[in-house]
Design a protein around this motif. Structure first.
Motif, PDB file in Angstrom:
ATOM      1  N   GLU A  31      37.762 -15.274  25.098  1.00  0.00           N
ATOM      2  CA  GLU A  31      38.221 -13.901  25.361  1.00  0.00           C
ATOM      3  C   GLU A  31      37.141 -13.087  26.079  1.00  0.00           C
ATOM      4  OE1 GLU A  31      41.053 -11.179  25.721  1.00  0.00           O
ATOM      5  OE2 GLU A  31      41.359 -13.128  24.782  1.00  0.00           O
ATOM      6  N   LEU A  50      36.647  -3.246  24.246  1.00  0.00           N
ATOM      7  CA  LEU A  50      37.909  -3.873  24.679  1.00  0.00           C
ATOM      8  C   LEU A  50      38.412  -4.864  23.636  1.00  0.00           C
ATOM      9  CD1 LEU A  50      37.182  -4.553  28.465  1.00  0.00           C
ATOM     10  CD2 LEU A  50      38.669  -2.797  27.506  1.00  0.00           C
ATOM     11  N   LEU A  51      37.495  -5.638  23.057  1.00  0.00           N
ATOM     12  CA  LEU A  51      37.890  -6.613  22.030  1.00  0.00           C
ATOM     13  C   LEU A  51      38.451  -5.917  20.789  1.00  0.00           C
ATOM     14  CD1 LEU A  51      34.909  -9.108  22.329  1.00  0.00           C
ATOM     15  CD2 LEU A  51      37.299  -9.592  22.876  1.00  0.00           C
ATOM     16  N   ARG A  53      39.884  -2.987  20.688  1.00  0.00           N
ATOM     17  CA  ARG A  53      41.211  -2.463  21.046  1.00  0.00           C
ATOM     18  C   ARG A  53      42.280  -3.549  20.999  1.00  0.00           C
ATOM     19  NH1 ARG A  53      39.288   0.546  26.242  1.00  0.00           N
ATOM     20  NH2 ARG A  53      38.009   2.133  25.250  1.00  0.00           N
ATOM     21  N   GLN A  54      41.867  -4.792  21.276  1.00  0.00           N
ATOM     22  CA  GLN A  54      42.820  -5.901  21.227  1.00  0.00           C
ATOM     23  C   GLN A  54      43.037  -6.411  19.805  1.00  0.00           C
ATOM     24  OE1 GLN A  54      41.488  -8.954  23.913  1.00  0.00           O
ATOM     25  NE2 GLN A  54      41.801  -7.685  25.729  1.00  0.00           N
ATOM     26  N   TYR A  56      40.485  -7.530  17.604  1.00  0.00           N
ATOM     27  CA  TYR A  56      39.454  -8.417  17.083  1.00  0.00           C
ATOM     28  C   TYR A  56      38.500  -7.627  16.202  1.00  0.00           C
ATOM     29  CZ  TYR A  56      40.869 -11.980  20.436  1.00  0.00           C
ATOM     30  OH  TYR A  56      41.579 -12.916  21.140  1.00  0.00           O
TER      31      TYR A  56
END
Length: 183
Positions: A31, A50-51, A53-54, A56
């Motif tokens: 990722e 970003l991670l 927000r996804q 993680y």
């Protein structure tokens, strides 16, 4: 529920707690590579955001470590100031504002820039004829000093003389020795 927790000797909150499973290293690496490819200027902090927000569950230290191991860390390039003009009123006005350049050796322009090497900088001074775009003189030095500007000027004066010498009026050009070049 209370009785069961008392018998087992566990806190009641522990019964309701379900820890989030941390993503595996392989999944996280894939990722991170995908995000670093999509956003090549992003550092580990932005990639971590970003991670998260996804969905993680990951921290900046772990992302930084994984990015470092995969050579995905972004190098920070900071601007470096090369011109330090004298304070106060400028000694010379800009004669090029409304000037029409029509022939060779009418105006020479000089400037200094730097070239980034692995662990240091070298400085390059150029003297160019504006009409022909020919480099009249140049000098490379490890230090940003007056001799860096004098050598190209002396070299150019060996071949011809200009009507106007234009520079950014940095201290290298305005020092005492530079204003009194012997021809």
């Amino acid at each position: 529920m209370r009785d069961i927790c008392e018998i087992l000797g566990v806190n009641r909150g522990s019964f309701y707690y379900h820890p989030k499973e941390a993503p595996s290293e392989a999944v996280l690496r894939a990722e991170i590579e995908k995000l670093a490819g999509a956003y090549p200027r992003y550092g580990y902090r932005r990639i971590t955001q970003l991670l998260v927000r996804q969905g993680y569950s990951v921290g900046t230290r772990r992302v930084a470590r994984l990015m470092r191991e995969n050579n995905l860390l972004v190098s920070i390039k900071r601007a470096r100031q090369t011109t330090k003009s004298l304070q106060g009123e400028k000694p010379w006005s800009n004669r090029l504002e409304n000037l029409e350049i029509s022939h060779q050796d009418q105006v020479w322009v000089a400037d200094i820039t730097y070239v980034r090497l692995k662990h240091r900088f070298i400085y390059l001074c150029l003297l160019m004829d504006v009409f022909t775009r020919v480099i009249r003189g140049w000098q490379i030095s490890q230090h940003l000093n007056q001799s860096l500007t004098l050598k190209p000027l002396k070299e150019a004066f060996c071949h011809s003389i200009c009507e106007i010498h234009h520079s950014d009026q940095g201290v290298q050009y305005l020092s005492n020795g530079c204003c009194s070049v012997e021809i």
